[in-house]
Write a protein that holds these residues in place. Sequence first.
Motif, short mmCIF file in Angstrom:
data_model
loop_
_atom_site.label_atom_id
_atom_site.label_comp_id
_atom_site.label_asym_id
_atom_site.label_seq_id
_atom_site.Cartn_x
_atom_site.Cartn_y
_atom_site.Cartn_z
N LEU A 1 -1.16 3.86 -3.69
CA LEU A 1 -0.32 2.17 -4.21
C LEU A 1 0.81 1.99 -5.29
CD1 LEU A 1 -4.38 0.55 -3.66
CD2 LEU A 1 -2.30 -0.17 -2.13
N ASN A 2 0.30 2.82 -6.10
CA ASN A 2 1.40 2.65 -7.67
C ASN A 2 2.90 2.68 -6.77
OD1 ASN A 2 -0.09 1.70 -9.21
ND2 ASN A 2 -0.52 4.44 -9.83
N GLY A 3 2.86 3.74 -5.75
CA GLY A 3 3.60 4.84 -4.80
C GLY A 3 4.79 3.18 -4.04
N LEU A 4 3.46 3.22 -3.64
CA LEU A 4 3.86 1.45 -2.78
C LEU A 4 4.54 0.34 -3.55
CD1 LEU A 4 4.27 0.79 -0.09
CD2 LEU A 4 1.68 0.05 -0.02
N ARG A 5 4.28 0.09 -4.31
CA ARG A 5 4.74 -0.83 -5.81
C ARG A 5 5.69 -0.94 -5.94
NH1 ARG A 5 1.25 -2.02 -10.98
NH2 ARG A 5 2.37 0.26 -11.34
N HIS A 6 6.08 0.71 -6.05
CA HIS A 6 7.25 0.14 -7.03
C HIS A 6 8.18 0.81 -5.24
CE1 HIS A 6 5.71 0.77 -11.15
NE2 HIS A 6 4.74 2.28 -10.61
N GLY A 7 7.94 0.98 -4.70
CA GLY A 7 8.91 1.94 -3.40
C GLY A 7 9.45 0.03 -2.74
N CYS A 8 9.10 -1.39 -2.98
CA CYS A 8 8.71 -2.45 -2.12
C CYS A 8 9.89 -3.05 -3.16
CB CYS A 8 7.53 -2.40 -1.78
SG CYS A 8 6.58 -3.67 -3.24
N GLY A 9 10.72 -3.89 -2.42
CA GLY A 9 11.16 -4.67 -3.11
C GLY A 9 10.65 -5.71 -3.39
N ASN A 10 9.91 -6.66 -2.13
CA ASN A 10 9.72 -7.84 -2.75
C ASN A 10 8.20 -8.39 -3.96
OD1 ASN A 10 7.85 -10.38 -1.42
ND2 ASN A 10 7.99 -9.46 0.34
N GLU A 11 8.42 -8.93 -4.51
CA GLU A 11 7.89 -9.06 -5.49
C GLU A 11 6.24 -9.68 -5.10
OE1 GLU A 11 7.58 -12.27 -9.36
OE2 GLU A 11 9.54 -12.54 -7.92
N LEU A 12 6.70 -10.99 -4.06
CA LEU A 12 5.14 -11.54 -4.06
C LEU A 12 4.36 -9.99 -2.97
CD1 LEU A 12 3.14 -12.84 -2.97
CD2 LEU A 12 4.28 -13.53 -0.50
N THR A 13 4.99 -8.69 -2.20
CA THR A 13 3.93 -7.51 -1.86
C THR A 13 3.86 -6.43 -3.52
OG1 THR A 13 5.13 -7.71 -0.20
CG2 THR A 13 3.95 -5.80 -0.45
N GLU A 14 4.62 -6.48 -4.22
CA GLU A 14 4.25 -5.97 -4.79
C GLU A 14 3.23 -6.55 -6.03
OE1 GLU A 14 7.26 -4.84 -9.93
OE2 GLU A 14 8.35 -5.35 -7.20
N ARG A 15 3.12 -8.14 -6.43
CA ARG A 15 2.25 -8.63 -6.71
C ARG A 15 0.93 -7.81 -6.11
NH1 ARG A 15 4.35 -13.16 -6.99
NH2 ARG A 15 2.78 -14.37 -5.38
N GLU A 16 1.16 -8.33 -4.83
CA GLU A 16 -0.53 -8.08 -4.23
C GLU A 16 -1.29 -6.57 -4.39
OE1 GLU A 16 0.56 -8.87 -0.11
OE2 GLU A 16 -0.02 -11.03 -0.47
N VAL A 17 -0.08 -5.70 -4.22
CA VAL A 17 -0.30 -4.75 -4.62
C VAL A 17 -1.05 -3.38 -6.24
CG1 VAL A 17 0.60 -1.33 -4.77
CG2 VAL A 17 1.04 -2.89 -2.64
N SER A 18 -0.13 -4.85 -6.88
CA SER A 18 -1.46 -4.68 -8.62
C SER A 18 -2.62 -5.04 -8.65
CB SER A 18 0.01 -4.90 -9.61
OG SER A 18 1.06 -4.89 -9.16
N GLU A 19 -2.64 -6.67 -7.49
CA GLU A 19 -3.93 -6.11 -7.80
C GLU A 19 -5.10 -5.65 -7.73
OE1 GLU A 19 -3.81 -10.67 -5.69
OE2 GLU A 19 -2.36 -11.53 -7.55
N ILE A 20 -4.36 -5.12 -5.75
CA ILE A 20 -5.01 -4.07 -5.82
C ILE A 20 -5.71 -3.41 -6.00
CG2 ILE A 20 -5.58 -2.47 -3.39
CD1 ILE A 20 -3.77 -5.10 -1.54
N ILE A 21 -4.46 -2.71 -6.86
CA ILE A 21 -4.99 -1.77 -7.91
C ILE A 21 -5.66 -2.21 -8.83
CG2 ILE A 21 -3.94 0.09 -9.69
CD1 ILE A 21 -0.94 -0.39 -7.99
N SER A 22 -5.63 -2.65 -9.89
CA SER A 22 -6.38 -4.06 -10.76
C SER A 22 -7.79 -3.80 -9.77
CB SER A 22 -6.51 -4.92 -11.34
OG SER A 22 -4.88 -4.62 -11.70
N LYS A 23 -8.19 -4.19 -9.03
CA LYS A 23 -9.19 -3.83 -8.49
C LYS A 23 -10.11 -2.44 -7.97
CE LYS A 23 -9.34 -7.92 -5.71
NZ LYS A 23 -9.39 -8.47 -3.66
N VAL A 24 -9.57 -1.72 -7.82
CA VAL A 24 -9.83 -0.26 -8.00
C VAL A 24 -9.90 0.23 -8.93
CG1 VAL A 24 -8.78 1.92 -7.22
CG2 VAL A 24 -8.18 0.37 -5.97
N ASN A 25 -9.05 0.08 -9.98
CA ASN A 25 -9.17 0.71 -11.51
C ASN A 25 -10.54 -0.09 -11.92
OD1 ASN A 25 -7.12 1.73 -11.63
ND2 ASN A 25 -5.49 0.39 -12.94
#
Length: 269
Positions: free
Chosen positions: A154-178
Amino acid sequence: GYDDRWSAWSKIYYKEYSNLPDGRFIFQVKARNQLGIESLPDSLEFTIDHPWYKSPVAYMAYLLAGIGLVSILAMFIRWRIRITSRRVKLNNQRIYEAKEQEYIRQALESEKEIIRIRNERLHAEMILRDKELANQAMNLVRKNEFLNQLKDELNGLRHGCGNELTEREVSEIISKVNREVDSNRQREVFESAFDEVHEEFLQRVKVKYPDLTPTELRLCAFLKMNLPTKEIAPLLNISVRGVEICRYRIRKKMGITRDVNLTTHLLNV
C-alpha cells in the motif's frame, strides 16, 4: 510244673519241681517194700509266696504308672493339638497376610495404572494444547507478516499514484493496518493461553534456574514447543539475532555446553 496224680515208682529218693506258681501246695510221698506192700502216704505242706511283681505294692505301682502314662499321653495329645492348632493358625495367618499383600499389590497396581492412564491423558492433552498454541503462534506471525506485506504494498501504491483522494484513502487503509499490527489483543489472548499451558513448566525452570528473565523463560517454552527461531522472533518482539543471543544467555545461565541440545535439555527439566 507240678503233678496232680501219683508218679511212677522209682528208687530215686528226691523229686524236683521247677516253675511252680505261687500258692499253697501239698507234697505227698509213700514207700513200698520188696513184697509190694505200700506205706501210708505222708505229706508236706508248703506255700510259695507271690513274686514281687505280683505284690499289692507292685499292682499299686502299676496303677500309678498306668495313670501317669495315661496322663503323659493325654498331655502329649493336648500338646500336639496345641502345636497343630498353632501351626494351622499361623498358616491361616500367613495365607491371610499373603492374600492381603496380594490385594494391596493389586490395588497399588490398579492405582499406578490409573495414574499412568491419567498422566498419558494429561500428556496427550498437553501435546494437543501445545499444537493448538503453536498454531495460534503461527497464525499470529503469519497475520502480522501478511499485514506488514500489505502495508508495504500500500505504501508503494500510495507513492505511485498521483491522485490526492486515492492517496488519502490508501493512507487511511495503512493506518488501519498499522493499528491491527500494533494491536495487543490477539497477543494478549495468545500469551494468556501460553501461560496457562506452560505454567508448570515455567515454574520448574524458574525454580531450577532463578536467574532467567521473563523473556528467557518464554523462549524456553517456545523451544520446548519446537518452534523455529524465525517464528519465535516476532512472538518475542525481537530480531532473529536477538533470539540467538537470548539462547546463548540461557545456555550460559544453565551451565550447558554447545554440544548439548538446548531443546532436549529443556524437555528433561
